[in-house]
Scaffold this active site. Sequence first.
Site, PDB file in Angstrom:
ATOM      1  N   GLU A 125      11.055  57.386  58.610  1.00 24.11           N
ATOM      2  CA  GLU A 125       9.943  56.603  58.065  1.00 24.11           C
ATOM      3  C   GLU A 125       9.357  55.748  59.169  1.00 24.11           C
ATOM      4  O   GLU A 125      10.088  55.160  59.975  1.00 24.11           O
ATOM      5  CB  GLU A 125      10.390  55.643  56.949  1.00 24.11           C
ATOM      6  CG  GLU A 125      10.552  56.236  55.579  1.00 24.11           C
ATOM      7  CD  GLU A 125      10.799  55.144  54.528  1.00 24.11           C
ATOM      8  OE1 GLU A 125      10.368  53.983  54.751  1.00 24.11           O
ATOM      9  OE2 GLU A 125      11.416  55.439  53.508  1.00 24.11           O
ATOM     10  N   GLU A 179       0.681  52.749  46.966  1.00 19.40           N
ATOM     11  CA  GLU A 179       1.460  52.639  45.722  1.00 19.40           C
ATOM     12  C   GLU A 179       1.016  51.377  44.984  1.00 19.40           C
ATOM     13  O   GLU A 179       1.601  50.308  45.144  1.00 19.40           O
ATOM     14  CB  GLU A 179       2.951  52.598  46.049  1.00 19.40           C
ATOM     15  CG  GLU A 179       3.425  53.824  46.816  1.00 19.40           C
ATOM     16  CD  GLU A 179       4.859  53.711  47.292  1.00 19.40           C
ATOM     17  OE1 GLU A 179       5.755  54.216  46.605  1.00 19.40           O
ATOM     18  OE2 GLU A 179       5.068  53.103  48.351  1.00 19.40           O
ATOM     19  N   LYS A 182       3.590  49.102  43.041  1.00 17.22           N
ATOM     20  CA  LYS A 182       4.829  48.697  43.702  1.00 17.22           C
ATOM     21  C   LYS A 182       4.923  47.171  43.772  1.00 17.22           C
ATOM     22  O   LYS A 182       3.953  46.504  44.140  1.00 17.22           O
ATOM     23  CB  LYS A 182       4.874  49.296  45.108  1.00 17.22           C
ATOM     24  CG  LYS A 182       6.202  49.152  45.822  1.00 17.22           C
ATOM     25  CD  LYS A 182       6.156  49.886  47.155  1.00 17.22           C
ATOM     26  CE  LYS A 182       7.502  49.834  47.862  1.00 17.22           C
ATOM     27  NZ  LYS A 182       7.462  50.582  49.156  1.00 17.22           N
ATOM     28  N   GLU A 188       3.168  46.032  50.890  1.00 17.75           N
ATOM     29  CA  GLU A 188       4.052  47.086  50.387  1.00 17.75           C
ATOM     30  C   GLU A 188       3.292  48.118  49.559  1.00 17.75           C
ATOM     31  O   GLU A 188       3.717  49.252  49.424  1.00 17.75           O
ATOM     32  CB  GLU A 188       5.179  46.485  49.550  1.00 17.75           C
ATOM     33  CG  GLU A 188       6.252  45.786  50.350  1.00 17.75           C
ATOM     34  CD  GLU A 188       7.090  46.755  51.166  1.00 17.75           C
ATOM     35  OE1 GLU A 188       7.242  47.918  50.737  1.00 17.75           O
ATOM     36  OE2 GLU A 188       7.589  46.360  52.235  1.00 17.75           O
TER      37      GLU A 188
END
Length: 318
Positions: A125, A179, A182, A188
């Site tokens: 990642e 996202e 999230k 994030e």
Amino acid sequence: MQNIHTALIGVELHHHIKVSSTHSLSILSTSTPPSTGQFRKGYDTQVIKPMLSFLRATNSTFMVNAYPFFGCNADTLDYALFRGNTVFDENTGLVYTNMLDGQLDAVYSAMKLLGFTDIEIVISETGWPSVGDESEAGVDVESARDYNAMLLQHVTSGVGTPLMPNRTFETYIFSLFNEDLKPGPMSERNFGLFHPDMTPVYDIGILRSEGELPMPVRSTVPPEVPDPGQMKQWCIPKLNADIKALQENIDFVCSQGLDCNPILPGGICFSPDITRAHAAYAMNEYFQAFGRNSYNCDFGQTGEITTTDPSYGSCKFN
């Protein structure tokens, strides 16, 4: 990991599917300068060292989530974004031009302390957010685009890192989509290359404009039928493939219910009685039987696709 590997052995897929596990950089107790990298005490000998032994024995990779975004501040932002700032490691005399290289070499140094320098490191990642809270440095579309674009260029260049030169790194960008649900800081929710509705947040050089896309053309002329011989593909062993691995390929293919009689004594492809020749026949049988996809010819990176018919004499390859 050991149980999964054992299960793969049971179905003879252990040469095609490798088992590993990802780690955040919090497994390191020190990482700056990179030459001082080491794993956290206790964790190093109880978890990491046995895992590295397993990875070496199974020819798998050590996977790390490397995020310069989480390791930088306003003063080191350009260094994290591949924008030219440098860091000097006094222990090795090496110069670092970006933080990602420093993080990877810190992991390498930690592995070296445990006696493992022969295991490939995979970046499982990495990424950069395009939107964040006011307190987060360098969070904007331009920075996210620059980081991921330079990342793509760097890890595929073959330059490597100061401690691991002349290599590329298998790398996974986090993430494909934002996202929006999230929890946590706003950043994030905004690491994606695309919005949830599939529209791009930014382009790192992989998108094509509508003008570049091929337009469908309706024609009344029947399409030319290509010569099947020109489209035919076969699977054969790579020239540098290990003989032991090729024998394992033969054993695997023959266990899948495919006809291996031609490479048995008395068979039309038994001669020459050498492992590479038998493996070529067996690997191609598997490739032809299971869809002729590139992954059907991988065989743990020992196979390759050719358009040259490997048949010889009375031994005919499908």
